[in-house]
Design a protein around this motif. Sequence first.
Motif, PDB file in Angstrom:
ATOM      1  N   VAL A 109       0.990  -1.155  -0.118  1.00  0.00           N
ATOM      2  CA  VAL A 109      -0.199  -0.368   0.407  1.00  0.00           C
ATOM      3  C   VAL A 109       0.945   1.735   0.237  1.00  0.00           C
ATOM      4  O   VAL A 109       1.869   1.251   0.581  1.00  0.00           O
ATOM      5  CB  VAL A 109      -1.097   0.192   1.337  1.00  0.00           C
ATOM      6  CG1 VAL A 109      -1.852   1.347   1.026  1.00  0.00           C
ATOM      7  CG2 VAL A 109      -1.935  -1.077   1.102  1.00  0.00           C
ATOM      8  N   THR A 110       0.804   2.484  -0.914  1.00  0.00           N
ATOM      9  CA  THR A 110       1.594   3.481  -1.195  1.00  0.00           C
ATOM     10  C   THR A 110       0.456   4.406  -0.675  1.00  0.00           C
ATOM     11  O   THR A 110      -0.270   4.825  -1.481  1.00  0.00           O
ATOM     12  CB  THR A 110       2.410   3.264  -2.147  1.00  0.00           C
ATOM     13  OG1 THR A 110       1.611   3.571  -3.591  1.00  0.00           O
ATOM     14  CG2 THR A 110       3.477   2.660  -2.413  1.00  0.00           C
ATOM     15  N   LEU A 111       1.308   6.054  -0.159  1.00  0.00           N
ATOM     16  CA  LEU A 111       0.549   6.895  -0.301  1.00  0.00           C
ATOM     17  C   LEU A 111       0.399   8.050  -0.507  1.00  0.00           C
ATOM     18  O   LEU A 111       2.062   7.690  -0.814  1.00  0.00           O
ATOM     19  CB  LEU A 111      -0.038   6.959   1.250  1.00  0.00           C
ATOM     20  CG  LEU A 111      -0.908   6.304   2.442  1.00  0.00           C
ATOM     21  CD1 LEU A 111      -0.207   6.404   3.517  1.00  0.00           C
ATOM     22  CD2 LEU A 111      -1.729   5.785   2.478  1.00  0.00           C
ATOM     23  N   THR A 171       4.051  17.373   0.156  1.00  0.00           N
ATOM     24  CA  THR A 171       5.993  16.759  -0.555  1.00  0.00           C
ATOM     25  C   THR A 171       5.795  15.830  -1.787  1.00  0.00           C
ATOM     26  O   THR A 171       6.328  15.872  -2.732  1.00  0.00           O
ATOM     27  CB  THR A 171       6.668  15.585   0.046  1.00  0.00           C
ATOM     28  OG1 THR A 171       5.871  14.463   0.009  1.00  0.00           O
ATOM     29  CG2 THR A 171       6.299  15.845   1.829  1.00  0.00           C
ATOM     30  N   GLY A 172       4.904  16.297  -2.109  1.00  0.00           N
ATOM     31  CA  GLY A 172       4.261  15.557  -3.994  1.00  0.00           C
ATOM     32  C   GLY A 172       5.111  14.418  -4.039  1.00  0.00           C
ATOM     33  O   GLY A 172       5.155  13.834  -5.114  1.00  0.00           O
ATOM     34  N   ARG A 232       9.894   4.802  -3.067  1.00  0.00           N
ATOM     35  CA  ARG A 232       9.615   5.959  -3.129  1.00  0.00           C
ATOM     36  C   ARG A 232       9.385   6.436  -5.096  1.00  0.00           C
ATOM     37  O   ARG A 232      10.129   6.323  -5.562  1.00  0.00           O
ATOM     38  CB  ARG A 232      10.440   6.918  -2.854  1.00  0.00           C
ATOM     39  CG  ARG A 232      10.150   6.992  -0.796  1.00  0.00           C
ATOM     40  CD  ARG A 232      11.371   7.969  -0.426  1.00  0.00           C
ATOM     41  NE  ARG A 232      11.342   8.369   0.941  1.00  0.00           N
ATOM     42  CZ  ARG A 232      10.140   8.066   1.903  1.00  0.00           C
ATOM     43  NH1 ARG A 232       9.367   9.133   1.635  1.00  0.00           N
ATOM     44  NH2 ARG A 232      10.395   7.791   3.310  1.00  0.00           N
ATOM     45  N   TYR A 233       8.224   7.487  -5.259  1.00  0.00           N
ATOM     46  CA  TYR A 233       8.258   7.548  -6.311  1.00  0.00           C
ATOM     47  C   TYR A 233       7.049   8.551  -6.593  1.00  0.00           C
ATOM     48  O   TYR A 233       6.767   9.416  -5.745  1.00  0.00           O
ATOM     49  CB  TYR A 233       6.900   6.879  -6.661  1.00  0.00           C
ATOM     50  CG  TYR A 233       6.988   5.250  -7.025  1.00  0.00           C
ATOM     51  CD1 TYR A 233       7.563   4.334  -8.337  1.00  0.00           C
ATOM     52  CD2 TYR A 233       6.824   4.459  -5.771  1.00  0.00           C
ATOM     53  CE1 TYR A 233       8.466   3.199  -8.069  1.00  0.00           C
ATOM     54  CE2 TYR A 233       7.313   3.184  -5.580  1.00  0.00           C
ATOM     55  CZ  TYR A 233       8.134   2.314  -6.026  1.00  0.00           C
ATOM     56  OH  TYR A 233       8.689   0.620  -6.273  1.00  0.00           O
ATOM     57  N   ALA A 291      -4.322  12.608   8.864  1.00  0.00           N
ATOM     58  CA  ALA A 291      -4.040  12.932   9.823  1.00  0.00           C
ATOM     59  C   ALA A 291      -2.341  12.992   9.446  1.00  0.00           C
ATOM     60  O   ALA A 291      -1.694  14.116  10.227  1.00  0.00           O
ATOM     61  CB  ALA A 291      -4.413  11.282  10.761  1.00  0.00           C
ATOM     62  N   GLU A 292      -1.934  12.457   8.882  1.00  0.00           N
ATOM     63  CA  GLU A 292       0.041  12.483   8.719  1.00  0.00           C
ATOM     64  C   GLU A 292       0.341  13.391   8.456  1.00  0.00           C
ATOM     65  O   GLU A 292       0.900  14.436   8.739  1.00  0.00           O
ATOM     66  CB  GLU A 292       0.377  11.313   7.684  1.00  0.00           C
ATOM     67  CG  GLU A 292       0.142   9.886   8.729  1.00  0.00           C
ATOM     68  CD  GLU A 292       0.849   8.790   7.929  1.00  0.00           C
ATOM     69  OE1 GLU A 292       0.807   9.173   6.306  1.00  0.00           O
ATOM     70  OE2 GLU A 292       1.337   7.792   8.217  1.00  0.00           O
ATOM     71  N   GLU A 293      -0.545  14.378   7.087  1.00  0.00           N
ATOM     72  CA  GLU A 293      -0.844  15.304   6.792  1.00  0.00           C
ATOM     73  C   GLU A 293      -0.749  16.527   7.639  1.00  0.00           C
ATOM     74  O   GLU A 293       0.068  17.748   7.771  1.00  0.00           O
ATOM     75  CB  GLU A 293      -1.003  15.453   6.094  1.00  0.00           C
ATOM     76  CG  GLU A 293      -0.601  14.612   4.087  1.00  0.00           C
ATOM     77  CD  GLU A 293      -1.857  15.583   2.874  1.00  0.00           C
ATOM     78  OE1 GLU A 293      -2.723  15.525   3.289  1.00  0.00           O
ATOM     79  OE2 GLU A 293      -1.278  14.611   2.051  1.00  0.00           O
ATOM     80  N   GLU A 294      -1.595  16.732   8.275  1.00  0.00           N
ATOM     81  CA  GLU A 294      -2.117  17.380   9.241  1.00  0.00           C
ATOM     82  C   GLU A 294      -0.797  17.261  10.474  1.00  0.00           C
ATOM     83  O   GLU A 294      -0.305  18.633  10.951  1.00  0.00           O
ATOM     84  CB  GLU A 294      -3.344  17.344   9.704  1.00  0.00           C
ATOM     85  CG  GLU A 294      -4.335  17.453   9.607  1.00  0.00           C
ATOM     86  CD  GLU A 294      -6.256  17.118  10.083  1.00  0.00           C
ATOM     87  OE1 GLU A 294      -5.881  16.661  11.389  1.00  0.00           O
ATOM     88  OE2 GLU A 294      -6.713  17.410   9.007  1.00  0.00           O
ATOM     89  N   THR A 295       0.141  16.171  11.096  1.00  0.00           N
ATOM     90  CA  THR A 295       0.868  16.120  12.031  1.00  0.00           C
ATOM     91  C   THR A 295       1.929  17.306  11.163  1.00  0.00           C
ATOM     92  O   THR A 295       2.943  18.173  11.462  1.00  0.00           O
ATOM     93  CB  THR A 295       1.360  14.990  12.060  1.00  0.00           C
ATOM     94  OG1 THR A 295      -0.071  14.387  12.864  1.00  0.00           O
ATOM     95  CG2 THR A 295       2.699  14.844  12.987  1.00  0.00           C
TER      96      THR A 295
END
Length: 509
Positions: A50-52, A57-58, A77-78, A171-175
């Motif tokens: 699973v990739t997010l 960061t794009g 990473r891509y 949640a990760e982006e808000e962090t």
Amino acid sequence: MATKDDQKIKELELLYRVGQILDENMDMRNVLRPVMNTLGEYMGFKHATVTLYNRQTGEISIELATGLSPLQTKKGRYKVGEGITGKVVETGKPIVVPDVTKDPNFLDRTGRGKVSGKSFICVPISIEKEVVGALSVDEFNSSADQLDDDLRLLEIIAMMVASAVKLRRQAEEETEILQAENERLRSELKDRFRPSNIVGNSREMQVVYDQIARVARSPSTVLILGETGTGKELVAQAIHYNSDRANGPFVRVHCAALPENIIESELFGHEKGAFTGAISEHKGRFEMADGGTIFLDEIGEISATLQVKLLRVLQEHEFERVGGNKTIHVNIRVIAATNKDLLQMVRDGKFREDLYYRLHIFPIYVPPLRKRKSDIVLLADHFLERYNKLLGKDIRRLSTGTIDMLMSYHWAGNVRELENCIERAVLVAEGNVIYPHHLPPTLQTAESTGAPVRGDLKSMVDTYERDIICDALKSAKGKVAPAARALATTQRILGYKIKMLGINPKRFA
């Protein structure tokens, strides 16, 4: 061999189990691994990932994978549009690669290997037409029909886990946003906390500023260490005026300047008649500092007897006046300073060990000027502005030769010596520029001026001429023609002078 019905039952069991996992918890950290393990158990996939997609960061990175080492996971990473995973996130459409050895878009960042017979399926994880990530699996020796069936199944599972993935990603982006904002505020606060009474941007002084900020609002005793002339009193003032005691008194005591026979009376006060000449009651410096800060400069100079009494004040915040028996309690903060090695004095028996450790709770080392060279010009400009106002001058800048001389000098007297030099230069300068010959002779070395050591007329004229040409080149950014026009001479003559004096115009470009 499994029939179509068996396959359908297996798929339904898988979807039912995934649904159960999602009903139990919507936190992606608790959901994905069980879902991936169940996927491998029912479908026999060796590798599932699973990739997010991170909008800040794009970048697309692996959030969770089965069958991969931590190092392999880190490599996955891509960028959007890069490789199979990047294209799926970019387009929102699934991609099936029947044979990874024949598709150049399969990048194999994780190092699983481009093996013949291996297929790769990647489907988008989307909510409301927004792609939040991708789900991918490796298969071996699968038929076209099998790949179609698995693609359909993976698309269903991707839809089921999408909500959990989106919540986790948000949640990760808000962090990350909060962390970035926190870091920005820390940096802003660090830049903002630059005591107004201290000049310097060097890395060494940033350490001092950070220490002042840390200790200012605490009641702890501070010991300021450093050579004479480094500005230890300014640090003490910065601590006091940035503390909760800022509205209280700041009392200075220069221990080395007070004679031995009166220092005890000055510190602790005396009662009327305590000794010859004590015609009235006298408050000591500790009483005067009640509710504020007392700064004991050159603490290494006090006698052994006084060290005992000072230790009691530090520990109990109480003392008696000379000739008195009434105990006086004070609410003070003690900041001490010294240019001596107190620890060596302890070893030599010249300073009490218990007093040393009572003072050494929070030491701050103020670096000498020779160790903070990047601050020299900043300090010189500061003193130039100060003495311009004080002496009624209009000196606007330091010449290049002057700056070179200031930077090459060793500054044994530290900031105090630099201040005295600039004051003298402002006093003797006639125009609006300070040249090397305006500085004290002690600074005018052969290395700094580029002139011979002998003080003949030619060498002094050459030095003066070099300074003027360097200043013109500096204003013209190293270009000879504009510099020649500024000096009202020809380019040929100026070029000859530059060559004769060994000046490199590129230095000023």
